[in-house]
Design a protein around this motif. Structure first.
Motif, PDB file in Angstrom:
ATOM      1  N   LEU A 105       0.491   9.076   2.307  1.00  0.00           N
ATOM      2  CA  LEU A 105      -0.172   8.528   1.119  1.00  0.00           C
ATOM      3  C   LEU A 105      -1.520   9.207   0.925  1.00  0.00           C
ATOM      4  O   LEU A 105      -2.382   9.154   1.804  1.00  0.00           O
ATOM      5  CB  LEU A 105      -0.355   7.018   1.274  1.00  0.00           C
ATOM      6  CG  LEU A 105       0.927   6.220   1.509  1.00  0.00           C
ATOM      7  CD1 LEU A 105       0.601   4.771   1.838  1.00  0.00           C
ATOM      8  CD2 LEU A 105       1.847   6.325   0.305  1.00  0.00           C
ATOM      9  N   LEU A 109      -6.318   3.042   0.808  1.00  0.00           N
ATOM     10  CA  LEU A 109      -5.613   1.770   0.852  1.00  0.00           C
ATOM     11  C   LEU A 109      -6.590   0.669   0.475  1.00  0.00           C
ATOM     12  O   LEU A 109      -7.757   0.714   0.880  1.00  0.00           O
ATOM     13  CB  LEU A 109      -5.086   1.494   2.261  1.00  0.00           C
ATOM     14  CG  LEU A 109      -4.113   2.494   2.850  1.00  0.00           C
ATOM     15  CD1 LEU A 109      -3.801   2.127   4.294  1.00  0.00           C
ATOM     16  CD2 LEU A 109      -2.846   2.575   2.021  1.00  0.00           C
ATOM     17  N   HIS A 131      -1.765   0.880  -2.616  1.00  0.00           N
ATOM     18  CA  HIS A 131      -2.169   2.280  -2.684  1.00  0.00           C
ATOM     19  C   HIS A 131      -2.030   2.704  -4.140  1.00  0.00           C
ATOM     20  O   HIS A 131      -0.970   2.491  -4.740  1.00  0.00           O
ATOM     21  CB  HIS A 131      -1.273   3.135  -1.780  1.00  0.00           C
ATOM     22  CG  HIS A 131      -1.521   4.594  -1.913  1.00  0.00           C
ATOM     23  ND1 HIS A 131      -0.771   5.403  -2.736  1.00  0.00           N
ATOM     24  CD2 HIS A 131      -2.451   5.383  -1.338  1.00  0.00           C
ATOM     25  CE1 HIS A 131      -1.232   6.631  -2.661  1.00  0.00           C
ATOM     26  NE2 HIS A 131      -2.251   6.646  -1.816  1.00  0.00           N
TER      27      HIS A 131
END
Length: 152
Positions: A105, A109, A131
């Motif tokens: 990712l 976050l 996310h």
């Protein structure tokens, strides 16, 4: 009423996790019932939770959420002039996790934790981790306080 953001140095002082094991970067907002944190540590090659193959599994999102709850508890204790309560994550419910490894990712976050119950023996929190404004994980967990912290 939401309180001012808190940087990594200040938030890490509220939990027993040291060094790289303090996974959160900032508290964005908090009040008596909830906390919102941000983290980019899932992208760090030296994240202590990474497997030998370099991946960071989605189950570790529970640790991110539990650290947010621990920081929340520390902030509430400090606001009351009390020492923080130590505890252990003892149960999870309704846990939903993504299949995607976290290290893939690219963005930060955002961890939201809402305290559903607080008693002498512990706390119950609901959490979501997102996310890029897309929910990744959610669930509930229970933190039990250590016995010596509840003795009068």
């Amino acid at each position: 009423m939401f309180h001012a953001p808190i940087d990594k140095t200040a938030l890490c002082a509220l939990i027993p996790h040291a060094g790289d094991m303090c996974l959160l970067d900032a508290v964005l907002a908090w009040d008596a019932a909830s906390i919102r944190c941000r983290s980019t540590s899932h992208r760090a090659p030296d994240n202590p939770l990474r497997r030998a193959d370099g991946t960071l599994g989605a189950a570790h999102l529970l640790e991110y959420a539990a650290q947010a709850a621990a920081i929340h508890g520390g902030l509430l204790a400090a606001a009351d002039g009390a020492p923080p309560r130590r505890g252990y994550l003892v149960a999870t419910r309704r846990l939903q996790l993504p299949a995607t490894p976290l290290n893939s990712l690219p963005g930060a976050l955002e961890i939201d934790a809402q305290r559903l119950f607080a008693g002498d023996g512990g706390w119950v929190y609901a959490f979501t981790v997102a996310h890029a404004d897309t929910p990744l994980a959610s669930g509930q967990f229970t933190i039990a306080h250590l016995a010596e912290d509840t003795a009068a």
